[in-house]
Design a protein around this motif. Sequence first.
Motif, PDB file in Angstrom:
ATOM      1  N   ALA A 298      -1.417  -4.298   4.516  1.00 33.18           N
ATOM      2  CA  ALA A 298      -0.509  -4.798   3.476  1.00 33.18           C
ATOM      3  C   ALA A 298       0.801  -5.293   4.066  1.00 33.18           C
ATOM      4  O   ALA A 298       1.200  -4.909   5.178  1.00 33.18           O
ATOM      5  CB  ALA A 298      -0.236  -3.697   2.456  1.00 33.18           C
TER       6      ALA A 298
ATOM      7  N   THR B 271      -4.985  -0.069   6.164  1.00 33.31           N
ATOM      8  CA  THR B 271      -4.277  -1.072   5.381  1.00 33.31           C
ATOM      9  C   THR B 271      -3.693  -2.160   6.267  1.00 33.31           C
ATOM     10  O   THR B 271      -3.295  -1.903   7.407  1.00 33.31           O
ATOM     11  CB  THR B 271      -3.146  -0.431   4.552  1.00 33.31           C
TER      12      THR B 271
ATOM     13  N   THR C  63       0.852  -1.184   0.000  1.00 31.57           N
ATOM     14  CA  THR C  63       0.000   0.000   0.000  1.00 31.57           C
ATOM     15  C   THR C  63       0.885   1.231   0.000  1.00 31.57           C
ATOM     16  O   THR C  63       1.788   1.345   0.842  1.00 31.57           O
ATOM     17  CB  THR C  63      -0.923   0.039   1.237  1.00 31.57           C
TER      18      THR C  63
ATOM     19  N   ILE D  86       4.403  -1.204   3.241  1.00 35.52           N
ATOM     20  CA  ILE D  86       3.783   0.117   3.183  1.00 35.52           C
ATOM     21  C   ILE D  86       4.828   1.116   2.719  1.00 35.52           C
ATOM     22  O   ILE D  86       5.940   1.146   3.258  1.00 35.52           O
ATOM     23  CB  ILE D  86       3.227   0.535   4.562  1.00 35.52           C
TER      24      ILE D  86
ATOM     25  N   GLN E  62      -2.007  -1.216  -3.930  1.00 38.91           N
ATOM     26  CA  GLN E  62      -3.088  -0.322  -3.541  1.00 38.91           C
ATOM     27  C   GLN E  62      -2.478   1.024  -3.173  1.00 38.91           C
ATOM     28  O   GLN E  62      -1.367   1.083  -2.626  1.00 38.91           O
ATOM     29  CB  GLN E  62      -3.883  -0.884  -2.361  1.00 38.91           C
TER      30      GLN E  62
END
Length: 396
Positions: free
Chosen positions: A130, A128, A48, A133, A76
Motif C-alpha cells: 500500500a 502489503t 493498509t 501503512i 485494507q
Amino acid sequence: MFSTVLAGVVGILLAGHVAGLILLIRNRRWMAWSAEQRSRPTGQHSITVIVPARNESRDIGTCLESLLAQDYPKLQIVAVNDHSDDDTGSVMDQLAARDDRLTVIHHPVLKPGWLGKHNAMQAAYERTDADFILLTDADVEFAPGCLSAAIAEAEVRSLDMLSLCPRFSYATFCETMLLPIYVGGAAFLLSPAIEDPESPHAMAIGAFILVRGERLREVNGLEQIRARILDDVSLAELFKQRGWRISLRAAPDLMHVRLFKSNRHAFFGATKHLLGLVQNAIWLAPLLALVPALMYGILLFAAGYGFRHGYYVTAGLACVTLILHYSALLMTRPENRFNPILALAFPCLAIQFAASCLMAVYSLVVKRTFRWRGRNTNLGTESAKKLEAVETAPPG
C-alpha cells in the motif's frame, strides 16, 4: 541555615514547575489540530492498517469495527493474532467473514531476535504494498473520519510519518497516579523539535503511526528496530535519522484509548516503558526512581515544616508548586479523562514509580526476563553492533 537551604530548593522546584508549565502550554498549542485545520484527502492513495493483538478479546472487536467504519475508500486491514490464549482470533475471524477488507493472520512464526509485537507487525507488513501503512494498537477506537484526516495531512505537508495522540482514559488509582509522568512527557518530549530537521529529537505514539509505504520498504519494515521495546519512538528516530519528515498532532476527537486496564496492568505497563528507557543504561533506573521521591518529598516536607515552625514563605512556595503541578494535570483535560478528586493523590506516584523502577532493575539484572501479556521476554544487553533480545511464549 537549614531553613534557608530548604527555601532555596523549593524555589528551584517552583521555577522548574513554571518552566514546565510554559513548555506544556507551548507544546499543546503546537500539537493542536482542530477540525477546521484538516483537509480532505484526494482518495488516490491506498492504505493498509496493521493491528497486532495478543489477548485483546475485550477490545479488538471495537477497534476493528471502528476501522471498518472509516470513510476512506482504498482501505485494507491486516489483523494479526499474536499467539493469543483468549478469543482474540475468533473475534477477528467473525469480522473478517463479514467484510473482505479485513485479513487475519494467525500465530506468525516468531523469528529469532524479534520481540513479539514487532514480529507480528512485520508479518503483516510483508503482505502489503500500500501507499500508506498505519501501525496501531488493538485497544484503540477510531472516529469515522480519522484515516481521511491523517492521510490528507500527510499529503498536504509531504510527511513521511504522522503520529496522532489520542484521548487517554485513566480509571483506577494506579492508572491515575501515572498522569504526572505522561503530562511531564508532553511538556518535555512532545515539542516542535520533532519537526525540526536539524534536531535529532524524534517521537511517535504507538496508537497511531502513519508512514509512507515506500519509506517503510526502504528500511525493510521493522527489521532495524526488531528488539527495541519502545518501538514507536525507535521507528520515529529511524525516520528522523534518514532525513525523512515526521510530525505529531493531537487528535482526541478522532481516537480514544484506555492506556491501562487495571491497577496491576498500570504498574507493569509503567515497568515495561521504563525497561524501554533503561534497556541500554540500567544505571538510569535508580536515578529515575529518586526524581519524584525527592521532588514530592521535599515539597510536602517543606509545606509541613514551614507551617509548623513559622517559615510561611517556604511553606507558601511549596504549596504554590504543588498547586501548579495539579493545575498542569487539570490543563490536559479533556484530552486526558480522569477523576480530578482521585488525581489529588498525585504525590503517591513517588512510591508507585520507585517500585516500577526497582522491578525494571530486577527484571534486567536478576531475572533477565519480563512477563507482559502472558509472554516472557528475554532481556539481553545491547552491544555496539546490535541488541540480542528474544521474546518467547511461555512453556505449555
